[in-house]
Design an enzyme around this catalytic site. Structure first.
Site, PDB file in Angstrom:
ATOM      1  N   ARG A  34      -8.791  -0.557   4.358  1.00  0.00           N
ATOM      2  CA  ARG A  34      -7.952   0.477   3.734  1.00  0.00           C
ATOM      3  C   ARG A  34      -6.579  -0.080   3.389  1.00  0.00           C
ATOM      4  NH1 ARG A  34      -8.507   6.207   6.556  1.00  0.00           N
ATOM      5  NH2 ARG A  34      -7.116   6.559   4.811  1.00  0.00           N
ATOM      6  N   ARG A  78       0.325  14.683  12.880  1.00  0.00           N
ATOM      7  CA  ARG A  78       0.873  14.484  11.546  1.00  0.00           C
ATOM      8  C   ARG A  78       0.912  15.764  10.709  1.00  0.00           C
ATOM      9  NH1 ARG A  78      -1.534   8.904   9.309  1.00  0.00           N
ATOM     10  NH2 ARG A  78       0.434   8.742   8.215  1.00  0.00           N
ATOM     11  N   VAL A  93       7.884   7.256  16.728  1.00  0.00           N
ATOM     12  CA  VAL A  93       7.559   7.877  15.438  1.00  0.00           C
ATOM     13  C   VAL A  93       6.290   8.738  15.526  1.00  0.00           C
ATOM     14  CG1 VAL A  93       7.065   7.463  12.993  1.00  0.00           C
ATOM     15  CG2 VAL A  93       8.737   6.033  14.178  1.00  0.00           C
ATOM     16  N   LYS A 130       0.839  -1.215   0.000  1.00  0.00           N
ATOM     17  CA  LYS A 130       0.000   0.000   0.000  1.00  0.00           C
ATOM     18  C   LYS A 130       0.870   1.260   0.000  1.00  0.00           C
ATOM     19  CE  LYS A 130      -1.762   1.504   4.067  1.00  0.00           C
ATOM     20  NZ  LYS A 130      -1.471   2.900   4.445  1.00  0.00           N
ATOM     21  N   ASN A 131       1.855   1.292   0.899  1.00  0.00           N
ATOM     22  CA  ASN A 131       2.614   2.533   1.078  1.00  0.00           C
ATOM     23  C   ASN A 131       3.662   2.770  -0.005  1.00  0.00           C
ATOM     24  OD1 ASN A 131       1.015   3.083   3.225  1.00  0.00           O
ATOM     25  ND2 ASN A 131       2.519   2.523   4.794  1.00  0.00           N
ATOM     26  N   ASP A 182       4.451   0.715  12.034  1.00  0.00           N
ATOM     27  CA  ASP A 182       3.270   0.036  11.487  1.00  0.00           C
ATOM     28  C   ASP A 182       3.168  -1.422  11.942  1.00  0.00           C
ATOM     29  OD1 ASP A 182       2.558   2.356  10.232  1.00  0.00           O
ATOM     30  OD2 ASP A 182       3.350   1.792   8.279  1.00  0.00           O
ATOM     31  N   ARG A 210      -5.166  10.903   4.108  1.00  0.00           N
ATOM     32  CA  ARG A 210      -4.010  11.790   4.253  1.00  0.00           C
ATOM     33  C   ARG A 210      -3.055  11.723   3.070  1.00  0.00           C
ATOM     34  NH1 ARG A 210      -1.284  14.487   8.031  1.00  0.00           N
ATOM     35  NH2 ARG A 210       0.740  14.081   7.120  1.00  0.00           N
ATOM     36  N   LEU A 228       7.350  19.712   7.023  1.00  0.00           N
ATOM     37  CA  LEU A 228       8.569  19.288   6.314  1.00  0.00           C
ATOM     38  C   LEU A 228       8.339  19.208   4.805  1.00  0.00           C
ATOM     39  CD1 LEU A 228       9.768  16.593   8.866  1.00  0.00           C
ATOM     40  CD2 LEU A 228      10.663  18.911   8.547  1.00  0.00           C
ATOM     41  N   CYS A 282      -5.822  12.968  12.547  1.00  0.00           N
ATOM     42  CA  CYS A 282      -5.614  11.537  12.408  1.00  0.00           C
ATOM     43  C   CYS A 282      -5.482  10.952  13.801  1.00  0.00           C
ATOM     44  CB  CYS A 282      -4.338  11.344  11.597  1.00  0.00           C
ATOM     45  SG  CYS A 282      -3.748   9.693  11.580  1.00  0.00           S
TER      46      CYS A 282
HETATM   47  N1  EPU Z   1       6.107  14.711  10.513  1.00  0.00           N
HETATM   48  C1  EPU Z   1       6.305  16.042  10.795  1.00  0.00           C
HETATM   49  N2  EPU Z   1       6.223  16.936   9.766  1.00  0.00           N
HETATM   50  C2  EPU Z   1       5.969  16.579   8.491  1.00  0.00           C
HETATM   51  C3  EPU Z   1       5.785  15.206   8.204  1.00  0.00           C
HETATM   52  C4  EPU Z   1       5.863  14.299   9.249  1.00  0.00           C
HETATM   53  O1  EPU Z   1       6.518  16.408  11.953  1.00  0.00           O
HETATM   54  O2  EPU Z   1       5.933  17.444   7.611  1.00  0.00           O
HETATM   55  C5  EPU Z   1       6.155  13.725  11.632  1.00  0.00           C
HETATM   56  C6  EPU Z   1       4.788  13.057  11.800  1.00  0.00           C
HETATM   57  O3  EPU Z   1       3.947  13.842  12.607  1.00  0.00           O
HETATM   58  C7  EPU Z   1       5.151  11.755  12.448  1.00  0.00           C
HETATM   59  C8  EPU Z   1       6.511  11.437  11.851  1.00  0.00           C
HETATM   60  O4  EPU Z   1       7.006  12.664  11.288  1.00  0.00           O
HETATM   61  O5  EPU Z   1       5.264  11.887  13.832  1.00  0.00           O
HETATM   62  C9  EPU Z   1       6.491  10.365  10.770  1.00  0.00           C
HETATM   63  O6  EPU Z   1       5.669  10.748   9.711  1.00  0.00           O
HETATM   64  P1  EPU Z   1       5.967  10.376   8.188  1.00  0.00           P
HETATM   65  O7  EPU Z   1       5.857  11.620   7.389  1.00  0.00           O
HETATM   66  O8  EPU Z   1       7.240   9.591   8.116  1.00  0.00           O
HETATM   67  O9  EPU Z   1       4.758   9.417   7.873  1.00  0.00           O
HETATM   68  P2  EPU Z   1       3.736   9.499   6.677  1.00  0.00           P
HETATM   69  O10 EPU Z   1       4.460   9.714   5.398  1.00  0.00           O
HETATM   70  O11 EPU Z   1       2.618  10.394   7.028  1.00  0.00           O
HETATM   71  C10 EPU Z   1       3.947   6.937   6.166  1.00  0.00           C
HETATM   72  C11 EPU Z   1       2.990   5.773   6.061  1.00  0.00           C
HETATM   73  C12 EPU Z   1       2.463   5.424   7.438  1.00  0.00           C
HETATM   74  C13 EPU Z   1       3.638   5.068   8.331  1.00  0.00           C
HETATM   75  C14 EPU Z   1       4.655   6.234   8.368  1.00  0.00           C
HETATM   76  C15 EPU Z   1       5.903   5.930   9.165  1.00  0.00           C
HETATM   77  C16 EPU Z   1       2.091   6.086   3.830  1.00  0.00           C
HETATM   78  C17 EPU Z   1       0.933   6.401   2.967  1.00  0.00           C
HETATM   79  N3  EPU Z   1       1.906   6.135   5.159  1.00  0.00           N
HETATM   80  O12 EPU Z   1       3.176   8.010   6.698  1.00  0.00           O
HETATM   81  O13 EPU Z   1       1.627   4.283   7.269  1.00  0.00           O
HETATM   82  O14 EPU Z   1       3.204   4.800   9.631  1.00  0.00           O
HETATM   83  O15 EPU Z   1       5.041   6.579   7.020  1.00  0.00           O
HETATM   84  O16 EPU Z   1       6.550   4.821   8.672  1.00  0.00           O
HETATM   85  O17 EPU Z   1       3.174   5.767   3.332  1.00  0.00           O
HETATM   86  C18 EPU Z   1      -0.026   2.722   7.854  1.00  0.00           C
HETATM   87  O18 EPU Z   1       0.209   2.151   6.779  1.00  0.00           O
HETATM   88  O19 EPU Z   1      -0.741   2.201   8.754  1.00  0.00           O
HETATM   89  C19 EPU Z   1       0.559   4.045   8.092  1.00  0.00           C
HETATM   90  C20 EPU Z   1       0.106   4.871   9.025  1.00  0.00           C
END
Ligand code: EPU
Length: 426
Positions: free
Chosen positions: A405, A122, A335, A22-23, A313, A93, A126, A117
């Protein structure tokens, strides 16, 4: 309303196949917006989130065709708007990932802000830091404006220009969004402290097939030399390491003996290592792993970290297992700031878990008892099914749209290895 009814199911055995990730699929679908010719994606999982991303692409004017058997064709030659609406953004998201590609293609993007969320705030700071470094002006509009429009980001530039971007945290989404904008920018972009997840490598491989010039994905420094235009390609999505890990825990927790197929064992190092520490026997093959669960699981401690650390995850699924491990087990979640929603659900089943800020202590070796429980998010839902396999009596899991999902056909797959699980429409 649909629910999953799970009964105690020890000794799961047989083969189970993992779907495409998925990711990896979601950012790659977003990146199809960068191409100007036909793109064929294989091993696209049949998931609600994937459907939503396809809707987002269609709403932007791309052709998206499901060719069956996990194959999807996308052609984004004629995208005709740079705006994604709240109705779609609020459903998922990850739709924010179209921002980078839209900037690359149109120098402009308007995205409603992704909603809150359950697993944490989240933020997207960045992502925006990266875009701004590439010369994009990002206007942040919060709250309803005079026209009744909800919060959104309006981003625009004359020209995307490569630059150095240091990420304060190796965010997966920010790394992906910046890569997708930079691939069509003028000059060189260097992302430092980039996320190193296998899904980033898959996105990079895909963008390279389209004609992008990217090096270093999978390390913490990604170098992107912008090109004029991207074309078409055929790409197979990598296997879902989290789905694989979930099935590995299913074997571990039920004293099972399960072969999980379509796996890249190297993507699962921390999961394999922790299962071995708990006493599981693991055999690795080229594209599968065999997991044999012991009679008594040993206590373990985990701390979630960005890749190659232990994946957040997999945290909930491991916590389900820890309720059965001997002695005291601990989880530290680094995380996300609020990813212990599953604790209350496990407690309803008799688990003894205490939480202090970002750490949880689980008293292992407890008998779980089936109950009505709620999937508060996707991974919580999967973890509750696992707990249901070892609980006495019946476990009814509600709010299973979260599970749909991210897990393709989960009950059929688990039934195939002897799991007693059925979907019931109330
Ligand atoms: N963060 C910030 N600022 C940003 C972006 C992220 O502070 O601009 C923080 C977030 O708040 C969080 C941490 O950084 O505390 C990690 O967030 P990240 O951006 O790495 O996660 P994401 O891209 O939103 C993806 C996966 C998630 C998975 C995370 C971490 C997808 C679509 N989603 O989310 O998947 O948990 O990376 O590995 O790729 C799931 O599949 O159940 C899921 C939640």
């Amino acid at each position: 309303m649909e629910k999953l009814v799970v009964e105690k199911s020890m000794n799961l055995r047989g083969h189970i196949r993992v779907s495409g990730a998925k990711n990896a699929c979601l950012p790659i679908l977003a990146a199809t917006l960068l191409g100007t010719e036909d793109i064929i994606l294989e091993d696209v999982p049949k998931l609600k989130d994937v459907e939503i991303m396809c809707e987002v692409l269609r709403a932007l004017g791309a052709e998206v065709e499901d060719l069956g058997g996990g194959v999807v064709r996308v052609n984004a030659k004629n995208i005709n708007t740079y705006e994604t609406k709240y109705e779609l953004m609020s459903k998922m998201r990850a739709s924010f990932l179209v921002m980078g590609p839209l900037l690359g293609r149109m120098n402009k993007a308007k995205n409603s802000l992704p909603g809150g969320c359950t697993i944490g705030a989240r933020p997207i700071d960045l992502h925006l830091k990266g875009f701004r470094a590439l010369g994009v002006e990002c206007e942040e509009h919060y709250g309803e404006d005079d026209d009744g429009e909800d919060s959104y980001i309006l981003a625009h530039t004359e020209n995307l220009v490569g630059n150095k971007v240091y990420l304060d945290f190796p965010s997966v989404g920010a790394t992906e969004n910046i890569m997708m904008a930079a691939v069509l920018a003028k000059g060189r972009t260097i992302i430092e402290n980039a996320a190193m997840e296998p899904e980033i490598v898959d996105l990079s491989n895909f963008l390279r097939k389209l004609g992008g010039n990217i090096k270093g994905a999978g390390t913490n420094t990604i170098i992107i030399d912008g090109v004029e235009k991207l074309y078409g390609a055929k790409h197979q999505i990598i296997p879902d390491r989290i789905e694989a890990g979930t099935f590995m825990v299913a074997a571990a927790i039920t004293q099972g003996d399960v072969i999980i197929d379509n796996v890249i064992p190297n993507h699962l190092r921390p999961v394999i290592s922790k299962l071995e520490e708990a006493g599981c026997q693991i055999e690795e093959f080229d594209e599968s792993v065999r997991v044999v669960g012991p009679e008594f699981l040993k206590g373990i401690d985990i701390k979630t970290l960005p890749y190659p650390g232990f994946p957040t995850d997999m945290q909930a699924q491991f916590m389900a297992m820890m309720t059965q491990c001997q002695g005291t087990n601990t989880v530290i979640e680094t995380v996300f700031e609020n990813r212990f929603m599953h604790v209350d659900e496990f407690r309803r089943m008799g688990a003894m878990i205490s939480v202090d800020d970002r750490s949880a202590t689980i008293k292992g070796g407890r008998k779980l008892v089936g109950n009505k429980v709620y999937a508060t998010d996707l991974r919580c839902g999967a973890a509750l099914i696992l707990a249901g396999f070892v609980a006495e009596g019946q476990t009814e899991v509600y709010d299973i749209y979260h599970i749909d999902r991210g897990y393709e056909d989960i009950e059929a797959k688990l039934k195939g290895i002897g799991g007693n699980i059925k979907r019931v429409n109330e």
